[in-house]
Design a protein around this motif. Structure first.
Motif, short mmCIF file in Angstrom:
data_model
loop_
_atom_site.label_atom_id
_atom_site.label_comp_id
_atom_site.label_asym_id
_atom_site.label_seq_id
_atom_site.Cartn_x
_atom_site.Cartn_y
_atom_site.Cartn_z
N PHE A 16 27.23 54.75 -14.20
CA PHE A 16 25.97 54.12 -13.86
C PHE A 16 25.99 53.57 -12.44
CE2 PHE A 16 23.76 49.97 -13.53
CZ PHE A 16 22.46 50.46 -13.49
N HIS A 17 24.90 53.80 -11.71
CA HIS A 17 24.74 53.27 -10.35
C HIS A 17 23.54 52.33 -10.32
CE1 HIS A 17 27.64 56.19 -8.86
NE2 HIS A 17 26.97 57.15 -9.48
N PRO A 18 23.71 51.10 -9.84
CA PRO A 18 22.59 50.15 -9.76
C PRO A 18 21.42 50.72 -8.97
CG PRO A 18 24.67 49.04 -9.32
CD PRO A 18 24.98 50.51 -9.35
N GLU A 19 20.24 50.17 -9.21
CA GLU A 19 19.03 50.68 -8.56
C GLU A 19 19.16 50.71 -7.05
OE1 GLU A 19 17.72 48.59 -12.35
OE2 GLU A 19 19.05 48.13 -10.67
N PHE A 20 18.69 51.81 -6.49
CA PHE A 20 18.62 51.94 -5.03
C PHE A 20 17.27 52.55 -4.70
CE2 PHE A 20 19.02 54.44 -1.11
CZ PHE A 20 19.46 53.46 -0.24
N LEU A 21 16.38 51.75 -4.10
CA LEU A 21 15.05 52.24 -3.78
C LEU A 21 15.10 53.19 -2.60
CD1 LEU A 21 12.91 48.97 -4.09
CD2 LEU A 21 13.44 50.67 -5.84
N LEU A 55 9.12 46.64 -1.15
CA LEU A 55 10.28 45.77 -1.32
C LEU A 55 9.89 44.41 -1.86
CD1 LEU A 55 13.31 45.46 -1.04
CD2 LEU A 55 12.97 44.74 1.35
N ASP A 56 8.80 43.84 -1.36
CA ASP A 56 8.40 42.51 -1.85
C ASP A 56 7.96 42.56 -3.30
OD1 ASP A 56 6.16 44.02 -1.24
OD2 ASP A 56 4.97 42.32 -0.55
N THR A 57 7.37 43.70 -3.73
CA THR A 57 6.98 43.87 -5.13
C THR A 57 8.22 43.96 -6.02
OG1 THR A 57 4.95 45.01 -4.48
CG2 THR A 57 5.68 45.30 -6.75
N TRP A 58 9.24 44.69 -5.54
CA TRP A 58 10.48 44.80 -6.32
C TRP A 58 11.16 43.44 -6.45
CZ3 TRP A 58 12.78 47.22 -9.92
CH2 TRP A 58 14.15 47.05 -10.13
N LYS A 59 11.14 42.65 -5.38
CA LYS A 59 11.74 41.31 -5.44
C LYS A 59 11.01 40.43 -6.45
CE LYS A 59 13.59 41.19 -0.71
NZ LYS A 59 13.49 40.56 0.63
N LYS A 60 9.70 40.64 -6.56
CA LYS A 60 8.89 39.85 -7.49
C LYS A 60 9.19 40.20 -8.94
CE LYS A 60 4.06 38.93 -8.76
NZ LYS A 60 2.62 39.22 -8.42
N SER A 92 11.83 42.36 -10.13
CA SER A 92 13.19 42.77 -10.50
C SER A 92 13.81 41.82 -11.53
CB SER A 92 14.07 42.86 -9.25
OG SER A 92 14.18 41.61 -8.61
N LYS A 93 13.36 40.56 -11.55
CA LYS A 93 13.89 39.61 -12.52
C LYS A 93 13.60 40.06 -13.96
CE LYS A 93 9.67 36.79 -12.24
NZ LYS A 93 9.11 35.45 -11.96
N TRP A 94 12.62 40.96 -14.12
CA TRP A 94 12.28 41.49 -15.44
C TRP A 94 12.67 42.96 -15.60
CZ3 TRP A 94 6.68 39.39 -14.59
CH2 TRP A 94 6.68 37.99 -14.77
N LEU A 95 12.72 43.70 -14.49
CA LEU A 95 12.89 45.14 -14.55
C LEU A 95 14.28 45.63 -14.15
CD1 LEU A 95 9.52 46.34 -12.95
CD2 LEU A 95 10.08 46.17 -15.38
N SER A 96 15.08 44.77 -13.57
CA SER A 96 16.38 45.20 -13.06
C SER A 96 17.36 45.55 -14.18
CB SER A 96 16.97 44.09 -12.19
OG SER A 96 18.32 44.37 -11.88
N SER A 97 18.27 46.45 -13.87
CA SER A 97 19.33 46.83 -14.82
C SER A 97 20.28 45.66 -15.09
CB SER A 97 20.12 48.02 -14.28
OG SER A 97 20.70 47.71 -13.03
N ASP A 98 20.20 44.61 -14.28
CA ASP A 98 21.03 43.41 -14.53
C ASP A 98 20.71 42.79 -15.89
OD1 ASP A 98 22.17 43.73 -12.05
OD2 ASP A 98 20.88 42.26 -11.06
#
Length: 408
Positions: free
Chosen positions: A300-305, A276-281, A283-289
């Motif tokens: 489309f469904h937003p990412e759900f780990l 989770l901490d890696t995704w938070k780091k 996600s600003k580059w990898l998120s579908s946002d």
């Protein structure tokens, strides 16, 4: 004796036919051909042949007869017809252990020419100097450039980081000897398609720190895969069963190249291997946002780990290396990258990797040009000279690349 051979031949024919029927039924139920694609029947046939060879190779691999990549490479070589272009001189050589092919316009030039370094596609499983021979010829002739086509080593014998290192070393050798090849040091373009596009990103980022080498003038990334972390982006969800490259096949090729056991495929799809901490780091580059709204369908469904698995993370954690996921490079590296041309295809499971990189580059002030093929699919450019399996989008993408390079 004759009876034995008849039984053997009959058994083999039954086996091959049975595999074909199984593949046909399986993909008839699962494959999705978008209504906007041109020549859908032709694409369906091409996909069926591709999947048949993969399935046949996988079965023979399990029987310890030969590997799946070997089967793909064998049949790929059977369909190649190398055409000579009278205005281009072609030379095969090696840079150390790396086979390369040089394409040079025959007409004498009064000044040094542009140089193009090209890394071919194929997922480290297929693709070759011969398969991309026609593309090298066209690029050299149409852009009046010296083209270096790099034949990096592939599966089944070579895994990561061989593709990256072969391409990096071949490129450095070329850059150190530009005068020998009649290339202008200020006009070198690094380009590639699919895994070759990924290699463009990793090699160009690595060359940023090589101050003694000529600076790269531009990079051209054609339908690249640029990260191995988020497989829930809109294109991964919406195009997961679209030919020629499905999401399952992407992850299979990634796992094979990175020596990850295929039993972790589900953890990769669901993101269960991402802390989770890696995704938070990241996600600003990898998120579908970061993906424009027009590329997201209502389904489309937003990412759900998925529930985090420490074991899955330990088995797959090397995907967070920037040499595997160049989208994760530091801002200071991204900001130093050269002018960039990105090609994405609407019906490509990897479409959103290009869109994410486009935003990263633009956020750091890197000049970006972008061509989006609305009727394109993954690998279409490699088919431009593969009749009868060339498509209108094949030439459209190729012409867009040629047009950009000619302006460099």
């Amino acid at each position: 004796m004759a009876g034995f051979w008849l039984v053997l031949i009959g058994g083999l024919l039954t086996f091959f036919l049975g595999v074909f029927v199984w593949v046909f039924i399986q993909h008839l139920l699962t494959i999705e051909i978008p209504s906007t694609l041109k020549h859908p029947v032709k694409l369906w046939i091409l996909h069926l042949i591709f999947q048949y060879l993969i399935t046949l190779g996988t079965i023979l691999e399990k029987l310890r007869i030969c590997s799946m990549p070997a089967i793909l490479q064998f049949f790929q070589d059977l369909i190649i017809i190398k055409k000579k272009v009278p205005n281009v001189i072609v030379t095969d050589t090696r840079f150390g252990t790396v086979p390369v092919r040089l394409f040079r316009p025959k007409e004498v030039s009064s000044k040094p020419r542009r140089g193009i370094i090209f890394y071919h596609g194929g997922g480290a499983v297929c693709g070759s100097l011969d398969f991309y021979h026609g593309l090298g010829n066209v690029l050299a002739h149409e852009t009046d450039s010296v083209v270096l086509l790099v034949g990096y080593r592939k599966l089944p014998d070579h895994h990561h980081p061989v593709v990256y290192l072969d391409c990096l070393n071949a490129s450095i050798h070329f850059l150190k000897n530009l005068q020998t090849y009649g290339v202008d040091p200020s006009r070198v373009v690094i380009s590639g398609e699919s895994i070759g596009g990924w290699t463009v990103a990793t090699v160009t980022q690595a060359l940023v720190s090589q101050a003694i080498l000529p600076q790269i003038r531009a990079q051209v990334l054609i339908t690249p895969g640029l990260q191995g972390i988020n497989f829930q982006l809109p294109s991964h969800q919406q195009k997961q069963n679209v030919p020629l490259l499905t999401r399952d096949l992407v992850i299979t090729f990634v796992c094979r190249y990175l020596s990850i056991d295929l039993s972790w495929k589900n953890a990769i799809v669901t993101g269960a291997f991402v802390p989770l901490d890696t995704w938070k780091k990241y996600s600003k580059w990898l998120s579908s946002d970061n993906i424009p709204k027009r590329f997201k369908s209502k389904k489309f469904h937003p990412e759900f780990l998925g529930p985090f698995s420490e074991t899955a993370y330990l088995e797959t954690k090397h995907v967070f290396d920037v040499n595997i996921s160049p989208l994760l490079a530091d801002d200071k590296i991204i900001a130093q990258l050269p002018d960039t041309f990105l090609v994405s295809c609407e019906h490509d499971v990897l479409r959103d990797d290009a869109l994410l990189y486009k935003k990263r580059l633009e956020d750091q002030g890197v000049p970006v040009s972008w061509y989006h093929a609305e009727d394109g699919f993954h690998g279409c450019i490699s088919l431009f000279d593969k009749q009868p399996f060339s498509f209108p989008c094949s030439m459209n993408v190729l012409n867009a690349v040629i047009s950009y390079i000619k302006d460099v």
